[in-house]
Design an enzyme around this catalytic site. Structure first.
Site, PDB file in Angstrom:
ATOM      1  N   SER A 138       0.821  -1.217   0.000  1.00  0.00           N
ATOM      2  CA  SER A 138       0.000   0.000   0.000  1.00  0.00           C
ATOM      3  C   SER A 138       0.852   1.263   0.000  1.00  0.00           C
ATOM      4  O   SER A 138       1.989   1.286   0.477  1.00  0.00           O
ATOM      5  CB  SER A 138      -0.918   0.024   1.221  1.00  0.00           C
ATOM      6  OG  SER A 138      -1.716  -1.126   1.261  1.00  0.00           O
TER       7      SER A 138
HETATM    8  N1  SAH Z   1      -1.021  -4.581   4.015  1.00  0.00           N
HETATM    9  C1  SAH Z   1      -0.231  -4.697   2.794  1.00  0.00           C
HETATM   10  C2  SAH Z   1      -1.089  -4.583   1.571  1.00  0.00           C
HETATM   11  C3  SAH Z   1      -1.234  -5.863   0.859  1.00  0.00           C
HETATM   12  S1  SAH Z   1      -2.361  -5.807  -0.527  1.00  0.00           S
HETATM   13  C4  SAH Z   1       0.857  -3.626   2.831  1.00  0.00           C
HETATM   14  O1  SAH Z   1       1.271  -3.216   3.863  1.00  0.00           O
HETATM   15  O2  SAH Z   1       1.330  -3.230   1.802  1.00  0.00           O
HETATM   16  C5  SAH Z   1      -3.784  -6.582   0.150  1.00  0.00           C
HETATM   17  C6  SAH Z   1      -3.599  -7.998   0.633  1.00  0.00           C
HETATM   18  O3  SAH Z   1      -4.892  -8.479   1.002  1.00  0.00           O
HETATM   19  C7  SAH Z   1      -3.063  -8.972  -0.413  1.00  0.00           C
HETATM   20  O4  SAH Z   1      -1.893  -9.575   0.074  1.00  0.00           O
HETATM   21  C8  SAH Z   1      -4.191 -10.006  -0.560  1.00  0.00           C
HETATM   22  O5  SAH Z   1      -3.727 -11.324  -0.778  1.00  0.00           O
HETATM   23  C9  SAH Z   1      -4.904  -9.872   0.776  1.00  0.00           C
HETATM   24  N2  SAH Z   1      -6.279 -10.344   0.803  1.00  0.00           N
HETATM   25  C10 SAH Z   1      -7.253 -10.174  -0.129  1.00  0.00           C
HETATM   26  N3  SAH Z   1      -8.390 -10.774   0.270  1.00  0.00           N
HETATM   27  C11 SAH Z   1      -8.147 -11.314   1.484  1.00  0.00           C
HETATM   28  C12 SAH Z   1      -8.923 -12.071   2.409  1.00  0.00           C
HETATM   29  N4  SAH Z   1     -10.203 -12.399   2.175  1.00  0.00           N
HETATM   30  N5  SAH Z   1      -8.337 -12.472   3.564  1.00  0.00           N
HETATM   31  C13 SAH Z   1      -7.040 -12.170   3.839  1.00  0.00           C
HETATM   32  N6  SAH Z   1      -6.254 -11.461   2.999  1.00  0.00           N
HETATM   33  C14 SAH Z   1      -6.792 -11.040   1.834  1.00  0.00           C
END
Ligand code: SAH
Length: 220
Positions: A68
């Site tokens: 993010s």
């Molecule tokens: N928090 C991260 C952002 C990752 S992007 C950062 O610091 O950059 C969002 C993440 O949400 C992805 O890794 C994706 O696999 C996860 N995700 C999507 N749907 C999900 C769900 N139902 N349960 C858990 N994780 C999920």
């Protein structure tokens, strides 16, 4: 975790500039700014992208997912923490663990879920190397939350949905707060949504337009 000497040497200064930018963009909570200053974001991105780690932009982290944007991480945590402490926190969508690391520098009581197993492993490794090992990780579908660990004072989702998952509302403590990207079905496509549980029930507030990957069902 990737690092080069050059990046390591300049990262402190670059990170200080990132924090100045966050201030200019309106982030006010000093606790959040200090946490953002303390986490070396370049260690969470692919080595080839490390030189871009402190730009205010989302970056690819593999598996079609993105780390993010710093402003959005800071903004969501600022909304969660306003006027109080984070308390016990549930993070949905840990990805490579960047936001998890920022959260864990603000509270010792963090639970993080991720549905893609190799990403969860990467998040665990990254946090261990930063000596932030106290986070409890769970491989699972964040729609379900972690019922055995409820209630949570704060819940944060890093993936967008048109609905607030009911299980997460059920796991929110009295006076608890949840922040997530909401798919609106109109322009802008997504906005930040905060749900607070008050004595009279849940109430919602909408904030900035954002762009997140979708909250997907099941696990990989
Ligand atoms: N928090 C991260 C952002 C990752 S992007 C950062 O610091 O950059 C969002 C993440 O949400 C992805 O890794 C994706 O696999 C996860 N995700 C999507 N749907 C999900 C769900 N139902 N349960 C858990 N994780 C999920």
């Amino acid at each position: 975790m990737n690092s080069t000497l050059g990046v390591g040497m300049t990262s402190q200064r670059t990170r200080a500039r990132m924090v100045e930018r966050l201030r200019e963009q309106g982030i006010r909570d000093e606790r959040v700014l200090t946490a953002m200053a303390s986490v070396p974001r370049h260690l969470f991105v692919e080595q080839a992208l490390a030189h871009r780690a402190y730009e205010d932009t989302a970056l690819p982290l593999g598996f079609g997912q993105t780390i993010s944007q710093p402003y959005v991480v800071a903004r969501m945590i600022e909304l969660l923490i306003a006027g109080r402490q984070l308390g016990k926190t549930l993070e949905i969508g840990a990805g490579c663990g960047y936001q998890t690391a920022v959260l864990s520098s603000l509270s010792k009581d963090i639970y993080a879920m991720e549905r893609i197993a190799p990403l969860l492993t990467r998040a665990k490794d990254n946090l261990r190397q930063l000596r932030l090992p106290q986070v409890r990780f769970k491989h699972g579908d964040g729609h379900l939350g972690i019922p055995e660990a409820k209630p949570f004072d704060t819940i944060i989702l890093a993936a967008a949905s048109a609905h607030v998952p009911q299980a997460l509302l059920d796991q929110l403590a009295p006076l608890g707060r949840l922040v997530m990207p909401l798919v609106t079905g109109k322009k802008p496509d997504q906005v930040l949504l905060m749900v607070e549980q008050g004595p009279q029930g849940f109430f919602e507030t909408r904030f900035d337009a954002v762009r997140f990957v979708p909250l997907l069902p099941g696990v990989e």
